[in-house]
Write a protein that holds these residues in place. Structure first.
Motif, mmCIF file in Angstrom:
data_model
loop_
_atom_site.group_PDB
_atom_site.id
_atom_site.type_symbol
_atom_site.label_atom_id
_atom_site.label_comp_id
_atom_site.label_asym_id
_atom_site.label_seq_id
_atom_site.Cartn_x
_atom_site.Cartn_y
_atom_site.Cartn_z
ATOM 1 N N LEU A 4 0.863 -1.168 0.000
ATOM 2 C CA LEU A 4 0.000 0.000 0.000
ATOM 3 C C LEU A 4 0.907 1.228 0.000
ATOM 4 N N VAL A 5 0.609 2.159 -0.888
ATOM 5 C CA VAL A 5 1.447 3.353 -1.018
ATOM 6 C C VAL A 5 0.546 4.583 -1.060
ATOM 7 N N GLU A 6 0.755 5.475 -0.110
ATOM 8 C CA GLU A 6 -0.045 6.693 -0.039
ATOM 9 C C GLU A 6 0.611 7.809 -0.850
ATOM 10 N N HIS A 7 -0.245 8.659 -1.417
ATOM 11 C CA HIS A 7 0.216 9.837 -2.145
ATOM 12 C C HIS A 7 -0.711 10.999 -1.835
ATOM 13 N N GLY A 8 -0.223 12.196 -2.057
ATOM 14 C CA GLY A 8 -1.085 13.363 -1.999
ATOM 15 C C GLY A 8 -0.918 14.265 -0.808
ATOM 16 N N GLY A 9 -0.012 13.952 0.078
ATOM 17 C CA GLY A 9 0.200 14.815 1.228
ATOM 18 C C GLY A 9 0.888 16.104 0.834
ATOM 19 N N GLY A 10 0.948 17.021 1.800
ATOM 20 C CA GLY A 10 1.616 18.293 1.548
ATOM 21 C C GLY A 10 1.123 19.366 2.482
ATOM 22 N N LEU A 11 1.394 20.605 2.115
ATOM 23 C CA LEU A 11 0.998 21.755 2.915
ATOM 24 C C LEU A 11 -0.289 22.338 2.353
ATOM 25 N N VAL A 12 -1.248 22.576 3.212
ATOM 26 C CA VAL A 12 -2.522 23.152 2.787
ATOM 27 C C VAL A 12 -2.946 24.202 3.807
ATOM 28 N N GLN A 13 -3.602 25.232 3.330
ATOM 29 C CA GLN A 13 -4.041 26.298 4.222
ATOM 30 C C GLN A 13 -5.300 25.889 4.974
ATOM 31 N N PRO A 14 -5.507 26.448 6.142
ATOM 32 C CA PRO A 14 -6.738 26.157 6.894
ATOM 33 C C PRO A 14 -7.968 26.453 6.044
ATOM 34 N N GLY A 15 -8.921 25.557 6.127
ATOM 35 C CA GLY A 15 -10.134 25.692 5.332
ATOM 36 C C GLY A 15 -10.039 25.063 3.967
ATOM 37 N N GLY A 16 -8.859 24.643 3.587
ATOM 38 C CA GLY A 16 -8.650 24.066 2.272
ATOM 39 C C GLY A 16 -9.027 22.591 2.212
ATOM 40 N N SER A 17 -8.825 22.021 1.023
ATOM 41 C CA SER A 17 -9.140 20.614 0.783
ATOM 42 C C SER A 17 -7.926 19.905 0.223
ATOM 43 N N LEU A 18 -7.916 18.596 0.402
ATOM 44 C CA LEU A 18 -6.809 17.786 -0.104
ATOM 45 C C LEU A 18 -7.305 16.366 -0.286
ATOM 46 N N ARG A 19 -6.924 15.744 -1.371
ATOM 47 C CA ARG A 19 -7.283 14.341 -1.580
ATOM 48 C C ARG A 19 -6.038 13.470 -1.492
ATOM 49 N N LEU A 20 -6.123 12.487 -0.648
ATOM 50 C CA LEU A 20 -5.073 11.485 -0.530
ATOM 51 C C LEU A 20 -5.467 10.259 -1.327
ATOM 52 N N SER A 21 -4.479 9.561 -1.860
ATOM 53 C CA SER A 21 -4.746 8.315 -2.555
ATOM 54 C C SER A 21 -3.885 7.206 -1.971
ATOM 55 N N CYS A 22 -4.392 6.002 -2.089
ATOM 56 C CA CYS A 22 -3.695 4.811 -1.605
ATOM 57 C C CYS A 22 -3.681 3.809 -2.745
ATOM 58 N N ALA A 23 -2.513 3.582 -3.299
ATOM 59 C CA ALA A 23 -2.354 2.605 -4.370
ATOM 60 C C ALA A 23 -2.055 1.247 -3.757
ATOM 61 N N THR A 24 -2.848 0.244 -4.131
ATOM 62 C CA THR A 24 -2.672 -1.081 -3.540
ATOM 63 C C THR A 24 -2.217 -2.072 -4.593
ATOM 64 N N SER A 25 -1.528 -3.108 -4.161
ATOM 65 C CA SER A 25 -1.100 -4.161 -5.054
ATOM 66 C C SER A 25 -0.845 -5.426 -4.247
ATOM 67 N N GLY A 26 -0.850 -6.557 -4.945
ATOM 68 C CA GLY A 26 -0.556 -7.823 -4.292
ATOM 69 C C GLY A 26 -1.755 -8.534 -3.705
ATOM 70 N N PHE A 27 -2.944 -7.947 -3.855
ATOM 71 C CA PHE A 27 -4.156 -8.601 -3.369
ATOM 72 C C PHE A 27 -5.349 -8.048 -4.138
ATOM 73 N N THR A 28 -6.482 -8.731 -4.054
ATOM 74 C CA THR A 28 -7.697 -8.301 -4.737
ATOM 75 C C THR A 28 -8.415 -7.289 -3.861
ATOM 76 N N LEU A 29 -8.312 -6.027 -4.233
ATOM 77 C CA LEU A 29 -8.782 -4.951 -3.371
ATOM 78 C C LEU A 29 -10.238 -5.121 -2.954
ATOM 79 N N GLY A 30 -11.081 -5.551 -3.874
ATOM 80 C CA GLY A 30 -12.508 -5.636 -3.587
ATOM 81 C C GLY A 30 -12.865 -6.573 -2.450
ATOM 82 N N ARG A 31 -11.977 -7.443 -2.072
ATOM 83 C CA ARG A 31 -12.266 -8.432 -1.035
ATOM 84 C C ARG A 31 -11.928 -7.943 0.363
ATOM 85 N N PHE A 32 -11.371 -6.743 0.452
ATOM 86 C CA PHE A 32 -10.880 -6.276 1.749
ATOM 87 C C PHE A 32 -11.383 -4.872 2.068
ATOM 88 N N PRO A 33 -11.690 -4.632 3.342
ATOM 89 C CA PRO A 33 -11.915 -3.247 3.750
ATOM 90 C C PRO A 33 -10.564 -2.525 3.802
#
Length: 129
Positions: A4-33
């Protein structure tokens, strides 16, 4: 090999928005929470959101009270990706954010870190003006 590899972090101003992503591999994602956690300096790791497996599709995503109404978790099983959209960010949201998966498939969503076996390396989010 599960990864599992996270991306999308950084510096954001108060009140702002940010989307993080998690890239997965090595397993069937749909079978797991998949859950998102965060840890601020000097604080314990906190579960913030969880998206259910395909088998549990009728279950709504799970959110910590501290982020309800501000964070939205989603997933794309075909692309092996999980996302965390965060709105109305405040300094209290500054933390390292992690995505995590259990080793056992079809488990119910949980925000208890003890129920997760595989973790990403984390991505730092800093909310500051």
């Amino acid at each position: 090999q599960v990864e599992l590899v996270e991306h999308g972090g950084g510096l954001v101003q108060p009140g702002g928005s940010l989307r993080l992503s998690c890239a997965t591999s090595g397993f069937t994602l749909g079978r797991f929470p998949i859950a998102w956690f965060r840890q601020a300096p000097g604080k314990e790791r906190e579960g913030v959101a969880c998206t259910s497996s395909r088998e549990d599709r009728n279950s709504s995503p799970l959110y910590a009270d501290s982020v309800k109404g501000r964070f939205t978790v989603s997933r794309n099983n075909d692309k092996n990706m999980v996302y965390l959209l965060r709105d109305s960010l405040g300094p209290e949201d500054t933390a390292a954010y992690y995505c995590a998966s259990p080793a056992i498939m079809w488990r119910r969503c949980s925000l208890d870190a003890a129920e997760y076996d595989f973790w990403g390396q984390g991505t730092q989010v800093t909310v500051s003006s």
